[in-house]
Design an enzyme around this catalytic site. Structure first.
Site, PDB file in Angstrom:
ATOM      1  N   GLY A   1       0.806  -1.215   0.000  1.00  0.00           N
ATOM      2  CA  GLY A   1       0.000   0.000   0.000  1.00  0.00           C
ATOM      3  C   GLY A   1       0.836   1.261   0.000  1.00  0.00           C
TER       4      GLY A   1
ATOM      5  CD  GLU B   1      13.436  -1.562  -5.594  1.00  0.00           C
ATOM      6  OE1 GLU B   1      12.745  -0.552  -5.812  1.00  0.00           O
ATOM      7  OE2 GLU B   1      13.011  -2.716  -5.689  1.00  0.00           O
TER       8      GLU B   1
ATOM      9  CG  LEU C   1      13.621   3.836 -11.241  1.00  0.00           C
ATOM     10  CD1 LEU C   1      12.649   2.763 -11.689  1.00  0.00           C
ATOM     11  CD2 LEU C   1      14.813   3.898 -12.181  1.00  0.00           C
TER      12      LEU C   1
ATOM     13  CE  LYS D   1      -1.824   0.222  -9.828  1.00  0.00           C
ATOM     14  NZ  LYS D   1      -1.934  -1.236  -9.888  1.00  0.00           N
TER      15      LYS D   1
ATOM     16  CD  GLU E   1       1.474  -3.230  -9.340  1.00  0.00           C
ATOM     17  OE1 GLU E   1       0.243  -3.035  -9.347  1.00  0.00           O
ATOM     18  OE2 GLU E   1       2.221  -2.782  -8.438  1.00  0.00           O
TER      19      GLU E   1
ATOM     20  NE  ARG F   1      -4.579  -7.675  -5.232  1.00  0.00           N
ATOM     21  CZ  ARG F   1      -4.518  -6.562  -5.923  1.00  0.00           C
ATOM     22  NH1 ARG F   1      -5.282  -6.396  -7.002  1.00  0.00           N
ATOM     23  NH2 ARG F   1      -3.692  -5.582  -5.588  1.00  0.00           N
TER      24      ARG F   1
HETATM   25  P1  ADP Z   1       3.626  -1.175  -2.342  1.00  0.00           P
HETATM   26  O1  ADP Z   1       3.584  -2.669  -2.313  1.00  0.00           O
HETATM   27  O2  ADP Z   1       3.765  -0.586  -0.972  1.00  0.00           O
HETATM   28  O3  ADP Z   1       2.543  -0.570  -3.158  1.00  0.00           O
HETATM   29  P2  ADP Z   1       5.559  -0.838  -4.520  1.00  0.00           P
HETATM   30  O4  ADP Z   1       6.881  -1.492  -4.524  1.00  0.00           O
HETATM   31  O5  ADP Z   1       4.523  -1.361  -5.435  1.00  0.00           O
HETATM   32  O6  ADP Z   1       5.025  -0.788  -3.008  1.00  0.00           O
HETATM   33  O7  ADP Z   1       5.771   0.689  -4.783  1.00  0.00           O
HETATM   34  C1  ADP Z   1       4.720   1.598  -4.675  1.00  0.00           C
HETATM   35  C2  ADP Z   1       5.074   2.886  -5.377  1.00  0.00           C
HETATM   36  O8  ADP Z   1       6.259   3.478  -4.822  1.00  0.00           O
HETATM   37  C3  ADP Z   1       5.380   2.724  -6.841  1.00  0.00           C
HETATM   38  O9  ADP Z   1       4.206   2.705  -7.630  1.00  0.00           O
HETATM   39  C4  ADP Z   1       6.215   3.961  -7.082  1.00  0.00           C
HETATM   40  O10 ADP Z   1       5.367   5.095  -7.158  1.00  0.00           O
HETATM   41  C5  ADP Z   1       7.041   4.078  -5.823  1.00  0.00           C
HETATM   42  N1  ADP Z   1       8.326   3.360  -5.960  1.00  0.00           N
HETATM   43  C6  ADP Z   1       8.596   2.098  -5.582  1.00  0.00           C
HETATM   44  N2  ADP Z   1       9.877   1.753  -5.882  1.00  0.00           N
HETATM   45  C7  ADP Z   1      10.427   2.821  -6.470  1.00  0.00           C
HETATM   46  C8  ADP Z   1      11.719   3.101  -7.048  1.00  0.00           C
HETATM   47  N3  ADP Z   1      12.707   2.209  -7.051  1.00  0.00           N
HETATM   48  N4  ADP Z   1      11.919   4.332  -7.583  1.00  0.00           N
HETATM   49  C9  ADP Z   1      10.932   5.253  -7.589  1.00  0.00           C
HETATM   50  N5  ADP Z   1       9.711   5.058  -7.079  1.00  0.00           N
HETATM   51  C10 ADP Z   1       9.444   3.860  -6.529  1.00  0.00           C
END
Ligand code: ADP
Length: 450
Positions: free
Chosen positions: A164, A200, A203, A237, A275, A291
């Site tokens: 989240g 990480e 970006l 989203k 994703e 899912r």
């Molecule tokens: P969660 O499971 O908490 O939703 P995600 O890994 O899907 O976490 O990341 C959620 C959001 O965080 C991504 O959609 C993006 O907006 C931001 N994000 C995650 N990783 C990075 C990254 N390496 N660089 C820039 N933004 C990131």
């Protein structure tokens, strides 16, 4: 095929699953909390069982109650929808132990993809491109500094157990690193009871592009193209489209094939979404959702495939109804998430819908559980419906969306519809030029003076 499916969810997705079951001649069982006695999914199901009081933990997340509802109704399968128990491996295991089919992947696959470090490691092993970063959890500050210097600043620290959009911290320079690490660890510990974090590359202006995959659990898998979900607020989203305005056919095919091959190799079963962040022509895996997604209808619009039918078929051991060469992408689709929220402050706006009129016509689909006179309970998330528009081209889709937004009426509560009326007129949106930060920046610019 199943005789009776219990739908362990509420709102528009419960209705979505119910419709698919009806088409397949399968009887349906709705479950509901006392706050949802008058909900449309309860009215339309063949049977319904009340599973508890309004709070989700006492009803929609209450596994013993849902199991009891299966026993009472004699359901032979459960569709979890999205959210609630859909990515709960223990729930999948328990159903299995009771000889009830969980319409979804194996509990092991849910578990692997639910742990972000494990998911990333698995993706990388399967040939999916990932964001450069630490190989696993980092516990030592010296090691963190070495990795960060190697991949280059800025970096993002993420919680292994995160979800989240929570538990993430950005370190712009080496000087920020130790504070970011300490904060991320303590926030992760407090929020998830697990303080493992990883690093990480951060970006700066990526798009969020995700690939819809489907596996039969026996080693065959296909992809259904991508969705662009870059328009987000607080990592939620808001607007999704297929295909992505940023990709060409060659890029689409390349990433789609990588994902489908990976799913075939892991013998993935059911619907999944891989994703990515996408920047400068490169894809970077962030997570996999095991899912059905909220935004699956845009994929249905451009492929003509019913994803819930496929989920049910696969769970029943019948395999997929199509193979990759049967999939053609036709036109463009956009989904707007209609939330019962103030369109400026996003404060929830539960209450009674005093007047409701749904738009219609060619290329319009509304997935919603609401009706005139319905009272939106304050206990659950604020999504009350989705407007999905399809056109032969992106421009036709935008024209049609503008028209549908003029037609739809939801009175009595505040909704996010005015936001979409603004977005559809915006030149950046019309040009398809936006990244994951665009919407927040736009909202900050257009905020009313305090
Ligand atoms: P969660 O499971 O908490 O939703 P995600 O890994 O899907 O976490 O990341 C959620 C959001 O965080 C991504 O959609 C993006 O907006 C931001 N994000 C995650 N990783 C990075 C990254 N390496 N660089 C820039 N933004 C990131």
């Amino acid at each position: 095929m199943f005789n009776k499916v219990l739908i362990a969810n509420r709102g528009e997705i419960a209705l979505r699953v119910l419709r698919a079951c009806k088409e397949l001649g399968i009887a349906t069982v709705a479950v509901h909390s006392t706050a949802d006695n008058a909900a449309m999914h309860v009215r339309l199901a063949d049977e319904s069982v009340c599973i508890g009081p309004p709070p989700a933990r006492d009803s929609y997340l209450n596994i013993p109650q849902i199991l009891a509802a299966c026993e009472i109704s004699g359901a032979d399968a459960v569709h979890p929808g999205y959210g609630f128990l859909s990515e709960n491996a223990r729930f999948a295991d328990i159903l299995d132990a009771h000889n009830i089919t969980f319409i979804g992947p194996t509990a092991d696959h849910i578990r692997v993809m639910g742990d972000k470090i494990e998911a990333k490691r698995t993706a990388q092993k399967l040939g999916i491109p990932v964001v450069p970063g630490s190989a696993g959890a980092v516990t030592d500050d010296g090691e963190a500094a070495r990795i960060a210097t190697e991949i280059g600043f800025p970096v993002i620290i993420k919680a292994s157990a995160g979800g989240g959009g929570r538990g993430m911290k950005v370190a712009k320079t080496a000087a920020d690193l130790s504070v970011a690490l300490a904060t991320a660890r303590s926030e992760a510990g407090a929020a998830f009871g697990d303080d493992a974090v990883y690093i990480e590359k951060y970006l700066e202006k990526p798009r969020h592009i995700e690939v819809q995959v489907f596996g039969d659990g026996m080693g065959k898998a296909i992809h259904l193209g991508e969705r662009d979900c870059s328009l987000q607020r607080r990592h939620q989203k808001v607007w999704e489209e297929a295909r992505s305005p940023a990709l060409d056919d060659a890029q689409r095919k390349r990433i789609g094939e990588i994902c489908a091959n990976a799913m075939a190799e892991m013998r993935y079963r059911g619907a999944g979404t891989i994703e990515f962040l996408y920047e400068n022509g490169e894809f970077y895996f962030i997570e996999m959702n095991t899912r059905l997604q909220v935004e699956h209808p845009v994929t249905e619009a451009i492929t003509g495939l019913d994803l819930v039918h496929e989920q049910i078929r696969v769970a029943a051991g019948l395999g997929l109804s199509v193979q990759q060469s049967d999939i053609n992408f036709l036109g463009h689709a956009i989904e707007c998430r209609i939330n019962a929220e103030d369109p400026r402050t996003f404060a929830p706006s539960p209450g009674q819908i005093t007047y409701y009129h749904a738009p219609g016509g060619l290329g319009i689909r509304v997935d919603s559980g609401v009706y005139q006179g319905y009272s939106i309970p304050p206990f659950y998330d604020s999504l009350i419906g989705k407007l999905i528009v399809h056109g032969r081209t992106r421009n036709e889709c935008l024209m049609r969306l503008r028209r549908a937004l003029d037609e739809i009426v939801v009175d009595g509560v505040k909704t996010t519809l005015p936001l979409f009326q603004d977005l559809v007129e915006n030149p950046d949106i019309q040009a398809g030029q936006y990244d994951i930060h665009w919407l927040e920046q736009y909202l900050a610019r257009s905020a009313p003076a305090a």
